[in-house]
Design a protein around this motif. Structure first.
Motif, PDB file in Angstrom:
ATOM      1  N   UNK A  61       8.140   2.924  -2.789  1.00  0.00           N
ATOM      2  CA  UNK A  61       8.756   4.182  -2.396  1.00  0.00           C
ATOM      3  C   UNK A  61       8.374   4.522  -0.973  1.00  0.00           C
ATOM      4  N   UNK A  62       8.788   5.705  -0.537  1.00  0.00           N
ATOM      5  CA  UNK A  62       8.567   6.098   0.863  1.00  0.00           C
ATOM      6  C   UNK A  62       7.091   6.159   1.216  1.00  0.00           C
ATOM      7  N   UNK A  63       6.280   6.808   0.386  1.00  0.00           N
ATOM      8  CA  UNK A  63       4.862   6.944   0.693  1.00  0.00           C
ATOM      9  C   UNK A  63       4.171   5.583   0.743  1.00  0.00           C
ATOM     10  N   UNK A  64       4.484   4.723  -0.229  1.00  0.00           N
ATOM     11  CA  UNK A  64       3.873   3.401  -0.250  1.00  0.00           C
ATOM     12  C   UNK A  64       4.243   2.614   1.012  1.00  0.00           C
ATOM     13  N   UNK A  65       5.498   2.727   1.439  1.00  0.00           N
ATOM     14  CA  UNK A  65       5.943   2.002   2.627  1.00  0.00           C
ATOM     15  C   UNK A  65       5.266   2.540   3.885  1.00  0.00           C
ATOM     16  N   UNK A  66       5.122   3.864   3.987  1.00  0.00           N
ATOM     17  CA  UNK A  66       4.466   4.454   5.153  1.00  0.00           C
ATOM     18  C   UNK A  66       3.007   4.007   5.245  1.00  0.00           C
ATOM     19  N   UNK A  67       2.325   3.987   4.124  1.00  0.00           N
ATOM     20  CA  UNK A  67       0.925   3.562   4.121  1.00  0.00           C
ATOM     21  C   UNK A  67       0.798   2.086   4.468  1.00  0.00           C
ATOM     22  N   UNK A  68       1.735   1.278   3.987  1.00  0.00           N
ATOM     23  CA  UNK A  68       1.701  -0.153   4.291  1.00  0.00           C
ATOM     24  C   UNK A  68       1.863  -0.410   5.784  1.00  0.00           C
ATOM     25  N   UNK A  69       2.706   0.383   6.433  1.00  0.00           N
ATOM     26  CA  UNK A  69       2.913   0.191   7.877  1.00  0.00           C
ATOM     27  C   UNK A  69       1.658   0.522   8.683  1.00  0.00           C
ATOM     28  N   UNK A  70       0.768   1.339   8.120  1.00  0.00           N
ATOM     29  CA  UNK A  70      -0.460   1.707   8.822  1.00  0.00           C
ATOM     30  C   UNK A  70      -1.585   0.700   8.612  1.00  0.00           C
ATOM     31  N   UNK A  71      -1.352  -0.298   7.771  1.00  0.00           N
ATOM     32  CA  UNK A  71      -2.386  -1.284   7.490  1.00  0.00           C
ATOM     33  C   UNK A  71      -2.551  -2.231   8.685  1.00  0.00           C
ATOM     34  N   UNK A  72      -3.784  -2.571   9.054  1.00  0.00           N
ATOM     35  CA  UNK A  72      -3.992  -3.459  10.199  1.00  0.00           C
ATOM     36  C   UNK A  72      -3.569  -4.896   9.939  1.00  0.00           C
ATOM     37  N   UNK A  73      -3.726  -5.379   8.696  1.00  0.00           N
ATOM     38  CA  UNK A  73      -3.287  -6.750   8.406  1.00  0.00           C
ATOM     39  C   UNK A  73      -2.979  -6.927   6.924  1.00  0.00           C
ATOM     40  N   UNK A  74      -3.945  -6.746   6.051  1.00  0.00           N
ATOM     41  CA  UNK A  74      -3.771  -7.057   4.639  1.00  0.00           C
ATOM     42  C   UNK A  74      -3.471  -5.787   3.858  1.00  0.00           C
ATOM     43  N   UNK A  75      -2.331  -5.784   3.144  1.00  0.00           N
ATOM     44  CA  UNK A  75      -1.962  -4.619   2.336  1.00  0.00           C
ATOM     45  C   UNK A  75      -1.472  -5.091   0.976  1.00  0.00           C
ATOM     46  N   UNK A  76      -1.973  -4.463  -0.067  1.00  0.00           N
ATOM     47  CA  UNK A  76      -1.590  -4.836  -1.434  1.00  0.00           C
ATOM     48  C   UNK A  76      -0.283  -4.158  -1.822  1.00  0.00           C
ATOM     49  N   UNK A  77       0.392  -4.755  -2.782  1.00  0.00           N
ATOM     50  CA  UNK A  77       1.598  -4.149  -3.333  1.00  0.00           C
ATOM     51  C   UNK A  77       1.225  -2.984  -4.246  1.00  0.00           C
ATOM     52  N   UNK A  78       2.186  -2.085  -4.543  1.00  0.00           N
ATOM     53  CA  UNK A  78       1.924  -1.025  -5.526  1.00  0.00           C
ATOM     54  C   UNK A  78       1.537  -1.589  -6.883  1.00  0.00           C
ATOM     55  N   UNK A  79       1.044  -0.734  -7.745  1.00  0.00           N
ATOM     56  CA  UNK A  79       0.505  -1.135  -9.043  1.00  0.00           C
ATOM     57  C   UNK A  79       1.552  -1.852  -9.891  1.00  0.00           C
ATOM     58  N   UNK A  80       2.751  -1.293  -9.970  1.00  0.00           N
ATOM     59  CA  UNK A  80       3.878  -1.955 -10.603  1.00  0.00           C
ATOM     60  C   UNK A  80       3.692  -2.240 -12.079  1.00  0.00           C
ATOM     61  N   UNK A  81       4.271  -3.354 -12.520  1.00  0.00           N
ATOM     62  CA  UNK A  81       4.296  -3.708 -13.939  1.00  0.00           C
ATOM     63  C   UNK A  81       3.184  -4.696 -14.282  1.00  0.00           C
ATOM     64  N   UNK A  82       2.008  -4.488 -13.715  1.00  0.00           N
ATOM     65  CA  UNK A  82       0.871  -5.353 -14.029  1.00  0.00           C
ATOM     66  C   UNK A  82       0.496  -5.182 -15.499  1.00  0.00           C
ATOM     67  N   UNK A  83       0.078  -6.252 -16.179  1.00  0.00           N
ATOM     68  CA  UNK A  83      -0.278  -6.123 -17.603  1.00  0.00           C
ATOM     69  C   UNK A  83      -1.344  -5.071 -17.881  1.00  0.00           C
ATOM     70  N   UNK A  84      -2.302  -4.904 -16.982  1.00  0.00           N
ATOM     71  CA  UNK A  84      -3.342  -3.888 -17.204  1.00  0.00           C
ATOM     72  C   UNK A  84      -2.759  -2.481 -17.190  1.00  0.00           C
ATOM     73  N   UNK A  85      -1.680  -2.272 -16.448  1.00  0.00           N
ATOM     74  CA  UNK A  85      -1.036  -0.958 -16.437  1.00  0.00           C
ATOM     75  C   UNK A  85      -0.413  -0.651 -17.797  1.00  0.00           C
ATOM     76  N   UNK A  86       0.197  -1.655 -18.413  1.00  0.00           N
ATOM     77  CA  UNK A  86       0.781  -1.450 -19.741  1.00  0.00           C
ATOM     78  C   UNK A  86      -0.311  -1.121 -20.752  1.00  0.00           C
ATOM     79  N   UNK A  87      -1.452  -1.803 -20.673  1.00  0.00           N
ATOM     80  CA  UNK A  87      -2.554  -1.503 -21.579  1.00  0.00           C
ATOM     81  C   UNK A  87      -3.097  -0.106 -21.343  1.00  0.00           C
ATOM     82  N   UNK A  88      -3.137   0.306 -20.085  1.00  0.00           N
ATOM     83  CA  UNK A  88      -3.626   1.639 -19.757  1.00  0.00           C
ATOM     84  C   UNK A  88      -2.703   2.727 -20.307  1.00  0.00           C
TER      85      UNK A  88
END
Length: 267
Positions: free
Chosen positions: A222-249
């Motif tokens: 989304x917009x906020x995630x994209x804005x934060x990614x642009x401020x990263x100096x080099x390495x930026x992770x993707x949003x949490x998304x559909x990771x299996x741990x999220x489903x368990x949570x």
């Protein structure tokens, strides 16, 4: 919505209905995952993929989706479509804030069904597990020696809120992630709170932390995630998304809310 006590005096050990009749126990409430909503088309696809993971883990559980805004179905319509089935609402949000404390409970209270609101997803070790996995996917590696550790840090990028409970939850998540990574983790925000991601990166660099990664504490693109990614100096992770741990949570929060005292009753 809690299960009725088991009748242990009868030979068949059956469960009593609210009407006094015996038979099968009442069905557990439906799970309604409450997403914020986004104009980014990737967000809806991500949330639907996460719902599919939840359904795979618990096929017999009715799982539905509602949004606070911007996407269909909106939460009031999703609740109205349940046809009288009780529901537990699990906010797809990572901390306490206005949506969790006001908007979602008010929508639940106005619904034609009996609904309870579960706790938000964070802070929780399963959330940290997802953050860690996304960082590793992006290229993060454990510092090889003490010198590299002293040069390393992570910025935890979150949406931000004026609610102090929201900031407290983000700080707690940052502490848990720091324990997992073994390097400092600084919370930063896209709006309504300070510091920004860019300011946090500058502050860490000024202290000699030049190996900086940004962890994305957003449930979907989304917009906020994209804005934060642009401020990263080099390495930026993707949003949490559909990771299996999220489903368990999500299922963990649902189960908590089904237990006595595990959630607020909005009916």
């Amino acid at each position: 919505m809690t299960a009725h006590p088991t009748n242990r005096t009868g030979p068949t050990n059956r469960t009593s209905h609210p009407t006094g009749r015996t038979g099968t126990p009442p069905a557990r409430p439906a799970l309604v995952l409450v997403a914020h909503g986004s104009r980014d088309p990737r967000a809806l696809g991500t949330v639907r993929a996460l719902l599919d993971r939840v359904r795979d883990l618990r096929p017999a559980l009715p799982v539905h989706l509602g949004h606070v805004e911007l996407n269909e179905p909106l939460l009031p319509a999703a609740l109205a479509a349940l046809g009288g089935t009780d529901a537990v609402l699990v906010p797809l949000l990572v901390g306490r804030g206005h949506h969790v404390k006001r908007d979602i409970p008010e929508m639940a209270a106005a619904a034609p069904v009996r609904a309870r609101v579960a706790a938000p997803l964070g802070p929780h070790p399963l959330l940290v597990e997802t953050l860690y996995a996304r960082l590793v996917e992006a290229g993060w590696r454990t510092p090889a020696d003490e010198a590299e550790r002293r040069a390393s840090a992570v910025v935890l990028a979150a949406a931000g809120s004026r609610d102090p409970d929201s900031a407290a939850d983000t700080r707690r998540t940052a502490r848990l992630l720091a324990e997992r990574l073994g390097v400092p983790v600084t919370p930063a925000y896209a709006s309504a709170a300070a510091p920004t991601v860019r300011a946090a990166v500058r502050a860490l660099a000024a202290r000699g932390r030049h190996r900086i990664a940004v962890a994305s504490c957003f449930t979907a693109p989304g917009r906020f995630a994209a804005e934060c990614a642009r401020a990263a100096p080099r390495l930026v992770a993707k949003p949490l998304g559909a990771h299996p741990a999220m489903a368990r949570l999500i299922l963990h929060r649902y189960d908590q809310a089904c237990e006595a005292g595990g959630a607020r009753d909005a009916a």
